[in-house]
Design an enzyme around this catalytic site. Structure first.
Site, PDB file in Angstrom:
ATOM      1  N   GLU A  33       0.823  -1.213   0.000  1.00  7.56           N
ATOM      2  CA  GLU A  33       0.000   0.000   0.000  1.00  7.56           C
ATOM      3  C   GLU A  33       0.860   1.267   0.000  1.00  7.56           C
ATOM      4  O   GLU A  33       0.542   2.239  -0.671  1.00  7.56           O
ATOM      5  CB  GLU A  33      -0.951   0.012   1.201  1.00  7.56           C
ATOM      6  CG  GLU A  33      -2.110  -0.968   1.065  1.00  7.56           C
ATOM      7  CD  GLU A  33      -3.013  -0.644  -0.128  1.00  7.56           C
ATOM      8  OE1 GLU A  33      -3.096   0.519  -0.530  1.00  7.56           O
ATOM      9  OE2 GLU A  33      -3.609  -1.589  -0.678  1.00  7.56           O
ATOM     10  N   TYR A  81      -7.077   5.984   4.630  1.00  6.27           N
ATOM     11  CA  TYR A  81      -7.210   5.015   3.544  1.00  6.27           C
ATOM     12  C   TYR A  81      -6.331   3.780   3.809  1.00  6.27           C
ATOM     13  O   TYR A  81      -6.798   2.639   3.749  1.00  6.27           O
ATOM     14  CB  TYR A  81      -6.840   5.627   2.176  1.00  6.27           C
ATOM     15  CG  TYR A  81      -6.506   4.529   1.201  1.00  6.27           C
ATOM     16  CD1 TYR A  81      -7.533   3.779   0.643  1.00  6.27           C
ATOM     17  CD2 TYR A  81      -5.181   4.165   0.931  1.00  6.27           C
ATOM     18  CE1 TYR A  81      -7.244   2.693  -0.184  1.00  6.27           C
ATOM     19  CE2 TYR A  81      -4.888   3.097   0.111  1.00  6.27           C
ATOM     20  CZ  TYR A  81      -5.928   2.372  -0.445  1.00  6.27           C
ATOM     21  OH  TYR A  81      -5.642   1.295  -1.233  1.00  6.27           O
ATOM     22  N   ASP A 106      -9.680   5.380  -1.811  1.00  7.42           N
ATOM     23  CA  ASP A 106      -8.578   6.010  -2.543  1.00  7.42           C
ATOM     24  C   ASP A 106      -9.181   6.696  -3.774  1.00  7.42           C
ATOM     25  O   ASP A 106     -10.406   6.756  -3.916  1.00  7.42           O
ATOM     26  CB  ASP A 106      -7.509   4.959  -2.929  1.00  7.42           C
ATOM     27  CG  ASP A 106      -8.040   3.944  -3.938  1.00  7.42           C
ATOM     28  OD1 ASP A 106      -9.268   3.913  -4.181  1.00  7.42           O
ATOM     29  OD2 ASP A 106      -7.226   3.183  -4.495  1.00  7.42           O
TER      30      ASP A 106
END
Ligand code: SF4
Length: 323
Positions: A34, A117, A135
């Site tokens: 991520e 997020y 996102d």
């Protein structure tokens, strides 16, 4: 919502890309992916992710690594603050959580470089917790599906998106969040969305109105700013003089020494351009015999072993072009 979710997840099972971080439930590996994906496309991240997981397979190996080693393995991905944050996050997990990655999204969010997020993504992908993760891809998909006309960067727009994302992720969160992201990446594209092949077009407000590209209303992009950076190439035999990088951008890396002014009436030996956020930088390199004392923190490095030294990509490209 139930039927929408089922259609989406069914489509994802057949059309989702085979990405390495989708085969793991390890929260550390998911955090790595991520953080890498924050500014970089999945196709580029794939190779970096595999290399990273080979060198730093768990939170302990990353926490124990020297910063220089961490930065060297991040080379080519840019935005090096992400690597420093990941390194600090690994040390926090080891020191404060005894090496056990926290499950609570609020605790995940306290790790450096982790926002709402990323915390939601790690909690849902690793622990299958019903946490939303919005996102830019998911924001675009949901704004179109639910016809959210408020600009997505405003408090009102963001509130609607997160609340809708929370409803979507309330069941089967791991697959639902992955499927929403994938739909945004492959089908519900910013320009020319492929509505004809969209598995949820029957639920989509933007499709129904015949205006899929009208939303989302995003922040206007800042204008591109052009900059010039002058650097020195000082070589003695097989060694060159480098200076330590500063600031959040290049701290922990070594770069060609900056010149306040370019030498008069001299053309650069090499010039290249690179983008950084909304800037486009022209890097000009001049041959100049600088004294070591003229470069703050300057050090000499063997050209033959320079590949082991962490350097920002544009400066490494300049070195390759000069030798
Ligand atoms: Fe996006 Fe079109 Fe699918 Fe709506 S129908 S979600 S606009 S691709």
């Amino acid at each position: 919502m139930g039927r929408f979710r089922s259609a989406l997840v069914r489509w994802f099972a057949g059309a989702g890309r085979n990405l390495p971080w989708r085969h793991t439930r390890d929260p550390y590996a998911i955090l790595v992916s991520e953080i890498m994906l924050q500014q970089t496309q999945a196709a580029t991240v794939t190779a970096f992710f595999r290399d990273w997981m080979t060198r730093f397979p768990d939170v302990h190996s990353l926490a124990a690594a020297p910063e220089r080693e961490v930065m060297r393995h991040w080379q080519g991905l840019g935005y090096y603050a992400r690597a420093r944050n990941l390194h600090r996050a690994a040390r926090i997990v080891v020191d404060r959580h005894h090496g056990v990655f926290p499950q609570d999204p609020e605790q995940i969010r306290t790790l450096p470089g982790v926002g709402r997020y990323t915390a939601g993504a790690v909690a849902s992908f690793a622990f299958d917790l019903p946490e939303p993760a919005v996102d830019t891809n998911i924001a675009r998909v949901l704004a179109r599906i639910a016809w959210i006309e408020e600009p997505v960067f405003t408090a009102a727009g963001s509130k609607k998106l997160w609340s809708l994302a929370a409803r979507a992720a309330s069941k089967n969160p791991r697959k639902t969040n992955s499927a929403l992201m994938e739909l945004g990446a492959l089908v519900c594209l910013p320009r020319s969305p492929r509505c004809g092949e969209c598995p949820v077009r029957g639920y989509c407000g933007a499709f129904e109105r015949g205006a899929p590209e009208a939303l989302p209303i995003a922040k206007p992009r800042p204008k591109t700013v052009h900059l010039v950076e002058h650097c020195a190439w000082t070589q003695r035999g097989g060694r060159i003089l480098l200076s330590p990088g500063h600031g959040t951008r290049w701290r922990g890396l070594w770069r060609l020494p900056r010149l306040e002014c370019p030498p008069e009436n001299t053309a650069p030996a090499l010039a290249l351009t690179y983008p950084i956020t909304h800037h486009r930088v022209r890097l000009e390199v001049f041959r100049k015999r600088l004294k070591t004392s003229a470069v703050e923190g300057g050090c000499w490095f063997d050209l033959a072993t320079l590949h082991t030294v962490p350097m920002p990509s544009p400066h490494r490209r300049a070195v390759v072009g000069m030798v």
